[in-house]
Design a protein around this motif. Structure first.
Motif, PDB file in Angstrom:
ATOM      1  N   ALA A  28       0.828  -1.211   0.000  1.00  0.00           N
ATOM      2  CA  ALA A  28       0.000   0.000   0.000  1.00  0.00           C
ATOM      3  C   ALA A  28       0.858   1.255   0.000  1.00  0.00           C
ATOM      4  CB  ALA A  28      -0.903  -0.002   1.236  1.00  0.00           C
ATOM      5  N   LEU A  29       0.469   2.209  -0.829  1.00  0.00           N
ATOM      6  CA  LEU A  29       1.055   3.559  -0.786  1.00  0.00           C
ATOM      7  C   LEU A  29       0.018   4.477  -0.151  1.00  0.00           C
ATOM      8  CD1 LEU A  29       2.941   5.947  -1.630  1.00  0.00           C
ATOM      9  CD2 LEU A  29       1.806   5.905  -3.850  1.00  0.00           C
ATOM     10  N   ILE A  30       0.410   5.149   0.911  1.00  0.00           N
ATOM     11  CA  ILE A  30      -0.530   6.017   1.624  1.00  0.00           C
ATOM     12  C   ILE A  30       0.035   7.429   1.661  1.00  0.00           C
ATOM     13  CG2 ILE A  30      -1.687   6.422   3.852  1.00  0.00           C
ATOM     14  CD1 ILE A  30      -1.342   3.335   4.325  1.00  0.00           C
ATOM     15  N   THR A  31      -0.705   8.384   1.092  1.00  0.00           N
ATOM     16  CA  THR A  31      -0.250   9.778   1.152  1.00  0.00           C
ATOM     17  C   THR A  31      -0.893  10.449   2.369  1.00  0.00           C
ATOM     18  OG1 THR A  31      -2.009  10.865  -0.125  1.00  0.00           O
ATOM     19  CG2 THR A  31      -0.261   9.787  -1.390  1.00  0.00           C
ATOM     20  N   GLY A  32      -0.244  11.487   2.851  1.00  0.00           N
ATOM     21  CA  GLY A  32      -0.745  12.144   4.069  1.00  0.00           C
ATOM     22  C   GLY A  32      -0.599  11.237   5.278  1.00  0.00           C
ATOM     23  N   ALA A  33       0.363  10.311   5.206  1.00  0.00           N
ATOM     24  CA  ALA A  33       0.470   9.240   6.222  1.00  0.00           C
ATOM     25  C   ALA A  33       1.064   9.722   7.538  1.00  0.00           C
ATOM     26  CB  ALA A  33       1.310   8.095   5.668  1.00  0.00           C
ATOM     27  N   ALA A  34       1.530  10.970   7.575  1.00  0.00           N
ATOM     28  CA  ALA A  34       2.195  11.441   8.797  1.00  0.00           C
ATOM     29  C   ALA A  34       1.221  11.903   9.866  1.00  0.00           C
ATOM     30  CB  ALA A  34       3.153  12.579   8.439  1.00  0.00           C
ATOM     31  N   SER A  35      -0.063  12.006   9.531  1.00  0.00           N
ATOM     32  CA  SER A  35      -1.000  12.609  10.497  1.00  0.00           C
ATOM     33  C   SER A  35      -2.409  12.071  10.297  1.00  0.00           C
ATOM     34  CB  SER A  35      -0.986  14.135  10.287  1.00  0.00           C
ATOM     35  OG  SER A  35      -1.941  14.777  11.090  1.00  0.00           O
ATOM     36  N   GLY A  36      -3.217  12.238  11.333  1.00  0.00           N
ATOM     37  CA  GLY A  36      -4.659  12.059  11.235  1.00  0.00           C
ATOM     38  C   GLY A  36      -5.116  10.767  10.586  1.00  0.00           C
ATOM     39  N   ILE A  37      -5.944  10.909   9.555  1.00  0.00           N
ATOM     40  CA  ILE A  37      -6.565   9.742   8.917  1.00  0.00           C
ATOM     41  C   ILE A  37      -5.529   8.910   8.151  1.00  0.00           C
ATOM     42  CG2 ILE A  37      -8.282   9.020   7.217  1.00  0.00           C
ATOM     43  CD1 ILE A  37      -9.853  11.636   7.972  1.00  0.00           C
ATOM     44  N   GLY A  38      -4.582   9.559   7.485  1.00  0.00           N
ATOM     45  CA  GLY A  38      -3.538   8.825   6.754  1.00  0.00           C
ATOM     46  C   GLY A  38      -2.730   7.954   7.703  1.00  0.00           C
TER      47      GLY A  38
END
Ligand SMILES: NC(=O)c1ccc[n+]([C@@H]2O[C@H](COP(=O)([O-])OP(=O)(O)OC[C@H]3O[C@@H](n4cnc5c(N)ncnc54)[C@H](O)[C@@H]3O)[C@@H](O)[C@H]2O)c1
Length: 272
Positions: free
Chosen positions: A7-17
């Motif tokens: 899986a590639l997840i963007t915005g992964a540093a915070s919150g929902i990501g």
């Protein structure tokens, strides 16, 4: 849950990501590529996942790699997505969670061009850049099967982040609402392009969810608290892991006949 693979997840540093990164790690992904602009916070999420896998005594822990990138930077996005595919050998899921929000005091008449462009560049164009780069790779790879039922799963599955503001308007949110409506349009047209080839593309539409996006700005927080009490049938905000569960559903084999849809995870907000 049914999310074997990478899986590639963007915005992964915070919150929902970040919640999605933890969810994929806990539910059987073998590799995670975490992308964000915030390198320090990305490193912290990687450490959090690795510590959790160790604590659970997982003898075959998920491999986590981090990539510092701005999704609005076309060439950097292309470079990172290619590097992810090279590093892990394939790319099964993309969670397009990176995004920003902003209110325009006074409404649409006073929305600055620079604010409009910033929001559209990240929420819409950035989402498109990631989708485009990933789809090129996914279309060339062999489909995988669902690990639960063995049904033909997919060549790839992309989940774009829209919002309740992808289907309804909310005051003082000109650029954000326009960007999130457009993400649904992007999802529908791209899903139709590739439905027959086993590449599924869906959108998720979270309602008010407790993350730094909604709590760090006093204006956004104030507006949100008022609306949650009067407009959300469940009379509470969502939690990031509740949104991540919707993403897991859209990513894996349990949604094998679902494409081009937008899943509302909003405590009933848009049902009223
Ligand atoms: N929190 C909510 O109530 C809510 C509701 C509906 C939709 N959403 C959507 O969910 C997604 C995640 O939101 P969140 O609440 O977790 O926000 P958040 O602010 O907690 O996390 C967003 C992450 O995206 C990263 N990011 C922002 N711009 C970026 C860029 N150009 N390139 C790379 N990374 C970038 C940030 O560094 C941050 O780590 C967003 O698309 C948001 O619009 C959130």
């Amino acid at each position: 849950m049914d999310v074997p693979g990478i899986a590639l997840i963007t915005g992964a540093a915070s919150g929902i990501g970040r919640a999605c990164a933890n969810a994929f790690a806990n539910e059987g992904a073998s590799g995670l590529a975490l992308l964000d602009m915030n390198q320090e916070a990305l490193d912290a999420v990687k450490a959090e996942i690795e510590a959790s896998q160790k604590q659970k005594g997982n003898t075959n822990p998920v491999r986590v790699e981090v990539f510092s990138a701005n999704i609005a930077d076309e060439s950097r996005v292309n470079e990172v997505v290619e590097e992810v595919a090279k590093t892990f050998g394939r790319l099964d899921y993309v969670v397009n969670a990176a995004g920003i929000a902003m209110k325009h005091p006074g409404g649409a008449a006073f929305c600055e061009t620079s604010d409009w462009e910033r929001i559209l560049n990240i929420n819409l164009t950035g989402t498109f850049f990631v989708l485009r780069a990933a789809a090129k790779i996914m279309l060339k790879q062999e489909p995988i099967k669902s690990s639960i039922t063995g049904r033909p799963l997919q060549r790839g599955s992309i989940i774009n982040f829209s919002s309740i503001q992808g289907v309804v308007g909310i005051p003082l949110s000109t650029a954000y609402t326009a960007s999130k409506h457009a993400v649904i349009g992007l999802t529908k047209t791209a899903s139709d392009d590739y439905a027959s080839q086993g590449l599924r593309i869906n959108a998720i539409c979270p309602g008010y969810t407790e993350t730094p996006l909604t709590t760090k700005s006093p204006e956004i927080l104030k507006a949100m608290v008022e609306r949650v009490s009067t407009m959300v049938p469940m009379e509470r905000m969502g939690r990031p892991d509740e949104i991540a569960d919707g993403v897991l559903y859209l990513a894996g084999g349990r949604s094998s006949f679902v494409t081009g849809s937008n899943l509302m995870v909003d405590g009933g907000y848009t049902a009223r």
